[in-house]
Write a protein that holds these residues in place. Structure first.
Motif, PDB file in Angstrom:
ATOM      1  N   ALA A   1     -19.919  43.155  48.141  1.00  0.00           N
ATOM      2  CA  ALA A   1     -20.849  42.928  49.551  1.00  0.00           C
ATOM      3  C   ALA A   1     -21.012  41.662  50.134  1.00  0.00           C
ATOM      4  O   ALA A   1     -21.143  41.235  51.270  1.00  0.00           O
ATOM      5  N   VAL A   2     -21.267  40.752  49.205  1.00  0.00           N
ATOM      6  CA  VAL A   2     -21.502  39.163  49.478  1.00  0.00           C
ATOM      7  C   VAL A   2     -20.351  38.683  49.959  1.00  0.00           C
ATOM      8  O   VAL A   2     -20.621  37.901  51.064  1.00  0.00           O
ATOM      9  N   GLY A   3     -19.337  38.738  49.456  1.00  0.00           N
ATOM     10  CA  GLY A   3     -18.101  38.430  49.878  1.00  0.00           C
ATOM     11  C   GLY A   3     -17.753  38.830  51.447  1.00  0.00           C
ATOM     12  O   GLY A   3     -17.230  38.064  52.432  1.00  0.00           O
ATOM     13  N   PHE A   4     -17.889  39.972  51.774  1.00  0.00           N
ATOM     14  CA  PHE A   4     -17.686  40.492  53.006  1.00  0.00           C
ATOM     15  C   PHE A   4     -18.737  40.040  54.044  1.00  0.00           C
ATOM     16  O   PHE A   4     -17.968  39.697  55.282  1.00  0.00           O
ATOM     17  N   LEU A   5     -19.936  39.833  53.743  1.00  0.00           N
ATOM     18  CA  LEU A   5     -20.829  39.163  54.642  1.00  0.00           C
ATOM     19  C   LEU A   5     -20.422  37.747  54.852  1.00  0.00           C
ATOM     20  O   LEU A   5     -20.845  37.186  56.143  1.00  0.00           O
ATOM     21  N   LEU A   6     -19.846  36.939  54.073  1.00  0.00           N
ATOM     22  CA  LEU A   6     -19.568  35.487  54.143  1.00  0.00           C
ATOM     23  C   LEU A   6     -18.489  35.604  55.123  1.00  0.00           C
ATOM     24  O   LEU A   6     -18.530  34.780  56.095  1.00  0.00           O
ATOM     25  N   MET A   7     -17.315  36.433  54.998  1.00  0.00           N
ATOM     26  CA  MET A   7     -16.265  36.631  55.784  1.00  0.00           C
ATOM     27  C   MET A   7     -16.701  36.960  57.308  1.00  0.00           C
ATOM     28  O   MET A   7     -16.067  36.461  58.355  1.00  0.00           O
TER      29      MET A   7
ATOM     30  N   TYR B   1     -10.965  31.609  51.837  1.00  0.00           N
ATOM     31  CA  TYR B   1     -10.724  31.195  50.640  1.00  0.00           C
ATOM     32  C   TYR B   1     -11.542  32.092  49.481  1.00  0.00           C
ATOM     33  O   TYR B   1     -11.117  32.629  48.557  1.00  0.00           O
ATOM     34  N   ILE B   2     -12.852  31.867  49.872  1.00  0.00           N
ATOM     35  CA  ILE B   2     -14.120  32.258  48.971  1.00  0.00           C
ATOM     36  C   ILE B   2     -13.912  33.924  49.268  1.00  0.00           C
ATOM     37  O   ILE B   2     -14.034  34.482  47.958  1.00  0.00           O
ATOM     38  N   GLY B   3     -13.527  34.542  50.415  1.00  0.00           N
ATOM     39  CA  GLY B   3     -13.602  35.932  50.515  1.00  0.00           C
ATOM     40  C   GLY B   3     -12.386  36.519  49.745  1.00  0.00           C
ATOM     41  O   GLY B   3     -12.317  37.666  49.004  1.00  0.00           O
ATOM     42  N   SER B   4     -11.327  35.638  49.797  1.00  0.00           N
ATOM     43  CA  SER B   4      -9.923  36.317  49.036  1.00  0.00           C
ATOM     44  C   SER B   4     -10.204  36.104  47.357  1.00  0.00           C
ATOM     45  O   SER B   4      -9.688  37.243  46.833  1.00  0.00           O
TER      46      SER B   4
ATOM     47  N   ALA C   1     -19.460  45.999  53.907  1.00  0.00           N
ATOM     48  CA  ALA C   1     -20.491  45.457  52.837  1.00  0.00           C
ATOM     49  C   ALA C   1     -21.433  46.497  52.671  1.00  0.00           C
ATOM     50  O   ALA C   1     -21.863  46.676  51.794  1.00  0.00           O
ATOM     51  N   VAL C   2     -21.724  47.314  53.895  1.00  0.00           N
ATOM     52  CA  VAL C   2     -22.741  48.493  53.489  1.00  0.00           C
ATOM     53  C   VAL C   2     -21.903  49.442  52.523  1.00  0.00           C
ATOM     54  O   VAL C   2     -22.724  50.038  51.710  1.00  0.00           O
ATOM     55  N   ALA C   3     -20.671  49.799  52.738  1.00  0.00           N
ATOM     56  CA  ALA C   3     -20.052  50.693  52.097  1.00  0.00           C
ATOM     57  C   ALA C   3     -20.102  50.194  50.313  1.00  0.00           C
ATOM     58  O   ALA C   3     -20.357  50.981  49.503  1.00  0.00           O
ATOM     59  N   SER C   4     -19.999  48.920  50.296  1.00  0.00           N
ATOM     60  CA  SER C   4     -20.193  48.321  48.938  1.00  0.00           C
ATOM     61  C   SER C   4     -21.516  48.607  48.264  1.00  0.00           C
ATOM     62  O   SER C   4     -21.617  48.764  47.028  1.00  0.00           O
ATOM     63  N   VAL C   5     -22.529  48.444  49.105  1.00  0.00           N
ATOM     64  CA  VAL C   5     -23.961  48.795  48.587  1.00  0.00           C
ATOM     65  C   VAL C   5     -23.990  50.029  47.976  1.00  0.00           C
ATOM     66  O   VAL C   5     -24.819  50.419  46.931  1.00  0.00           O
TER      67      VAL C   5
END
Length: 562
Positions: free
Chosen positions: A421-427, A436-439, A521-525
């Motif tokens: 979820a954090v990765g999706f928010l960063l992207m 790079y971070i998201g991948s 991100a919501v789905a991940s939560v």
């Protein structure tokens, strides 16, 4: 069974595991769609929604993995592998003919069928490999799943980097590799991969732990080697050729384990006759004592047996009237499993994890272009390699904490979901370097989800019908691909995109996928919450596993001191 036979069986078991590693190292072709999707989009003049639905067709092939699950209990492992290899040869071979322009582009519906065949081919390979290896290594399901699923993750980087090094990222050459190399590897594996009789000794369990550590080390070396190459890149043809040769040597190096095991079995050939000659002497020495004990308890045995028969008959009548459902942790049929809350908690949380991860992988080419990256091969490789680290470490670490403290495996899935979820928010924020971070984050978390869910299902619902159960869970890949990639990402991208001459469309800018990332991100939560609930509900199962293993080690230690 003599010592030589025991070690010979062990050697064949490890040779089968090495061949399984090779099959997994070439069976991640479903995750390589971004490497040739732009070529398909251009040749067939597709919109993003149409292109995404092609990727969905690829993932829908996994829905037909139910056939592989049913076949796993009826057909031998070599036949299942052979079916998958032939299907992949046809599916990816047809795509190669189109992309290489050997033939005119096929109608859209025909391309969907061939992509579906390519996707389905891996379900036969994965089912044969996972079911056979987990049954061969029942006490180390976490490491087995982590290593095998780790190589599936690495396979994308293996194909991508080899194609980049030797063929300059040509999509047509890439597709012919996807068609031919898996077929050749599977033809080799059918001779070695099969179920082997089990040994329940502590010595065997310790041996497996040592050997799995070697497999982990080799796999990490391969991953680091690929990662270094991704950042260095190809400088000239000689360098590229050396890279390819070293990579093949590293992939072949696990053969050292079964070779060592075979050598050990033949070194013990001289000891077995001596042990067979000593065995009758031990029996003679204890014969008189056994006869005395038998006579002493004869009358008591008859009385107890009569009582037992009476009790058993009553219990049988009760069982006939009302058959209790199996408890979680025991063998379940598919329908018994589907009548439990635990199955649906695992199923839906798995959907939240793999569906969102697949959406990123399938759309990586367009995500990269939207965020200003013309070449996305490095992001495809990063997702693959860090997916490997997620798979291999989560399998071993989750197994370690089960043995040490009885920690429920689903907790690791929960941790991966919140990180994703954090990765999706960063992207979604489109910060510098976010892709790079998201991948990396998506790769790690997707890998954890796959590696941890596989042994979790076997621990909660048993191994008896595991092949079919595994493929029912894998239905989440086509379902998730359709929901998050085909519908969500495809539709929202097209609403932001502008048409291009000759058909199709394109979108450049952070806004193209921002809403997609927020929804995922919501789905991940949601997946995180479901995993926490499952961990609480399954706590007793993992406590029993921990207690059982601890008591077994204690009894073995006490017997060794006598």
């Amino acid at each position: 069974m003599g010592f030589r036979e025991t070690y010979t069986f062990s050697a064949w078991k490890w040779l089968g595991f090495v061949s399984a590693v090779w099959v997994q190292a070439i069976s991640g072709n479903n995750y390589t769609f971004s490497n040739y999707s732009d070529a398909l989009k251009t040749l067939m003049s597709l919109t993003q929604l149409e292109l995404n639905n092609l990727s969905v067709a690829k993932d829908v092939g996994k829905a037909f993995g139910l056939l592989a699950g049913l076949a796993s209990d009826r057909l031998p492992t070599p036949v299942i592998i052979l079916i998958g290899s032939i299907e992949g040869l046809i599916g990816y071979g047809a795509q190669w003919l189109v992309v290489s322009q050997k033939i005119q582009p096929l109608p859209y519906w025909q391309m969907c069928i061939f992509l579906c065949m390519g996707g389905n081919s891996t379900t036969w390979m994965n089912t044969a490999v996972l079911v056979t290896c987990i049954r061969n290594f029942r006490r180390n399901r976490g490491p087995v799943s982590g290593i095998l699923k780790g190589y599936v993750g690495l396979s994308t980087a293996i194909f991508t980097d080899l194609c980049s090094a030797l063929f300059s990222d040509d999509p047509a050459t890439f597709l012919i590799m996807l068609a031919v190399i898996p077929f050749a590897v599977c033809l080799t594996a059918i001779f070695f991969l099969r179920e082997i009789p089990q040994s329940a000794s502590i010595a065997t369990e310790n041996e497996e732990t040592r050997y799995f550590a070697i497999f982990n080390i080799v796999a990490v070396v391969v991953a680091v080697y690929l990662l270094v190459y991704d950042f260095i890149g190809s400088t000239n043809q000689v360098f590229s050729l050396v890279f390819a040769v070293i990579l093949l040597i590293l992939l072949a190096s696990p053969l050292a384990v079964p070779v060592y095991s075979f050598v050990k079995s033949w070194r013990l050939v001289g000891f077995e006759p001596d042990m067979e000659r000593q065995e009758p002497l031990l029996k003679e020495e204890t014969k008189a004592t056994d006869v005395e004990k038998t006579e002493a308890v004869a009358e008591e045995t008859e009385i107890v047996a009569a009582a037992a028969v009476a009790v058993a008959s009553v219990e049988e009548e009760v069982a006939t009237v009302e058959k209790n459902r199996p408890e979680i942790g025991e063998d379940h049929t598919i329908f018994e499993a589907m009548r439990t809350w635990d199955f649906w908690l695992l199923f839906v949380s798995f959907l939240c994890g793999v569906g969102t991860g697949l959406a990123v992988m399938n759309n990586m080419a367009q995500i990269g272009l939207a965020l200003g990256h013309a070449d996305v091969s490095i992001f495809v490789s990063l997702t693959s390699i860090w997916g490997f680290f997620g798979r291999i470490f989560s399998g071993s670490v989750s197994e370690y904490f089960i043995k040490k403290a009885g920690t429920p495996r689903p907790l690791w899935n929960a941790a991966s979901q919140i990180l994703m979820a954090v990765g999706f928010l960063l992207m979604a924020l489109a910060m510098p370097g976010c892709l790079y971070i998201g991948s990396i984050v998506v790769g790690i978390c997707y890998g954890v989800r796959l590696a941890v869910t596989v042994p979790t299902a076997s621990e909660l619902f048993g191994l008896k019908y595991y092949g079919l159960l595994y493929n029912i869970l894998i239905l989440n890949l086509p379902i998730g691909s359709f929901l998050f990639s085909g519908l969500l990402a495809g539709y929202l991208y097209d609403t932001q995109a502008t048409p291009t001459p000759g058909g199709g469309n394109t979108c450049v800018g952070a806004h193209c996928y921002r809403l997609v990332f927020i929804i995922m991100a919501v789905a991940s939560v949601v997946g995180f919450a479901l995993d926490v609930v499952l961990a609480i509900r399954s706590k007793n199962v993992y406590t029993k596993i921990f207690t059982s293993r601890k008591s077994k080690k204690s009894s073995t230690a006490s017997n060794g001191q006598r």
